[in-house]
Motif scaffolding. Structure first.
Motif, PDB file in Angstrom:
ATOM      1  N   GLN A  96       0.819  -1.216   0.000  1.00 56.24           N
ATOM      2  CA  GLN A  96       0.000   0.000   0.000  1.00 56.24           C
ATOM      3  C   GLN A  96       0.854   1.269   0.000  1.00 56.24           C
ATOM      4  OE1 GLN A  96      -0.189  -2.484   2.136  1.00 56.24           O
ATOM      5  NE2 GLN A  96      -2.264  -3.334   2.178  1.00 56.24           N
ATOM      6  N   LYS A  98       3.818   3.269  -1.479  1.00 54.92           N
ATOM      7  CA  LYS A  98       4.595   3.292  -2.713  1.00 54.92           C
ATOM      8  C   LYS A  98       5.940   3.964  -2.498  1.00 54.92           C
ATOM      9  CE  LYS A  98       1.023   1.448  -4.640  1.00 54.92           C
ATOM     10  NZ  LYS A  98       1.020   0.001  -4.944  1.00 54.92           N
ATOM     11  N   ALA A 143      -3.047   8.394  -0.395  1.00 56.02           N
ATOM     12  CA  ALA A 143      -3.256   7.033  -0.913  1.00 56.02           C
ATOM     13  C   ALA A 143      -4.731   6.753  -1.165  1.00 56.02           C
ATOM     14  CB  ALA A 143      -2.674   6.017   0.061  1.00 56.02           C
ATOM     15  N   HIS A 147      -6.921   2.389  -2.106  1.00 56.77           N
ATOM     16  CA  HIS A 147      -5.560   1.874  -2.290  1.00 56.77           C
ATOM     17  C   HIS A 147      -4.863   1.607  -0.953  1.00 56.77           C
ATOM     18  CE1 HIS A 147      -6.511   4.042  -6.049  1.00 56.77           C
ATOM     19  NE2 HIS A 147      -5.807   3.070  -6.629  1.00 56.77           N
TER      20      HIS A 147
END
Length: 356
Positions: A96, A98, A143, A147
């Motif tokens: 989750q 990045k 996020a 996501h």
């Protein structure tokens, strides 16, 4: 207020350093950098104690401390290496989060680390969780719910808290090394070894708890982990964006952030004579965050120091660290008999409660 005060002083230090570098570049024989005018550098003539206002012991400590300091290029290279390692490994463990989230975290972390070290130096209290909570809302909203914003916000919080708490811890260690005439490099190597040990020991301890208790973290269990529930709730609010916050919450944040900058600006403008009557925003904000008991302790300690300096300034300067350490130690030791009294069911003769 905590963030505003810290960022103001961060920008102040950076601007003064850049001005000093510019002046030295223009005139090789120009005025030295601010740090050199306060702290004598190695291989230079000793500064006159009476003129500098610093004792011989302080000058000797500074000379030895700066003689074995850590190179700047080594610090920058180490930070970049840690950031690259985090960007490569953390997304593999928590998809989750990045790599660009981590890049932004490590970009904004140095000012936050300075703010936390500055606040810890003023109050002896690390506020790493404050910056971690701020990151929860930012990364969680970035996020999004779809996501895995909750997990991304919580992991980002852990990254930020580790960076800023390490800054304050290392600053305290270096201050101890300065007082005890220890090598900064020795202290840094010791901290690296301790951190490496923690990377192995801490997961092992957690794994033991995780395997020994099936209901770890569940309400009503032996180890309910209430703080974890609080952080998860904040992450759930964060994924919905700032619109989920209470009414006027952001307006209050903006107002107090600006107030911290204005107060610091006023302190710099009026000079040393009058600035001592203007409160420091960081110290003023601390009681709102951790409770009034801390402010009461600091107020009583400051009052004792003020009276002592009026009576005998020389003795106060020499023995204040020892007296303060004794008071702090005594308060910590008292927690044991206080727990025993509370366990026995004893109650205070009176209790004051305020309801709003």
């Amino acid at each position: 207020m905590i963030l505003g005060d810290g960022l103001y002083n961060f920008l102040k230090v950076v601007s003064q350093s850049l001005i000093g570098l510019y002046q030295q570049k223009r005139k090789k024989n120009g005025p030295p950098l601010p740090i050199a005018s306060v702290y004598p550098m190695p291989n230079r003539a000793p500064v006159d104690t009476e003129c500098s206002g610093r004792s011989f012991d302080d000058q000797r400590r500074t000379e030895l401390f700066l003689k074995d300091r850590i190179p700047t290029r080594f610090a920058i290279a180490g930070y970049v290496a840690v950031a690259a390692t985090s960007a490569g490994i953390l997304p593999q463990i928590f998809p989750q989060l990045k790599w660009y989230h981590i890049f932004v975290l490590y970009t904004v972390a140095p000012p936050f680390a300075f703010c936390n070290a500055y606040g810890c130096g003023l109050t002896d209290w690390s506020l790493a969780s404050t910056y971690g909570k701020l990151v929860i809302f930012i990364i969680g909203a970035w996020a999004g719910q779809a996501h895995g914003g909750v997990v991304a916000g919580l992991v980002a919080c852990g990254v930020m808290m580790n960076v800023v708490s390490t800054a304050s811890d290392l600053t305290q260690d270096l201050k101890t090394g300065y007082v005890t005439l220890s090598s900064p490099r020795s202290l840094f190597v010791s901290q690296v070894i301790g951190t490496a040990m923690g990377c192995v020991v801490s997961p092992c301890v957690f794994w033991i708890y995780y395997k020994a208790f099936d209901d770890l973290g569940i309400d009503g269990s032996e180890y309910p982990a209430p703080i974890a529930s609080v952080y998860r709730s904040m992450a759930q609010l964060g994924v919905d964006g700032f619109s989920s916050l209470p009414s006027n919450c952001l307006n209050l944040c903006y107002g107090f952030f600006a107030a911290a900058a204005v107060i610091n600006g006023a302190r710099d403008l009026v000079g040393k004579r009058w600035s001592r009557f203007i409160p420091v925003p960081m110290a003023m904000a601390m009681p709102f965050y951790i409770g009034a008991y801390f402010a009461i302790d600091m107020c009583i300690g400051s009052l004792i120091l003020l009276v002592w300096e009026r009576i005998d300034k020389a003795k106060a300067k020499a023995f204040v660290p020892a007296v303060a350490s004794g008071l702090i130690c005594g308060e910590g030791i008292w927690s044991l008999p206080s727990s025993i009294i509370a366990f026995a069911g004893a109650k205070a003769p009176f209790c004051l409660k305020l309801k709003f």
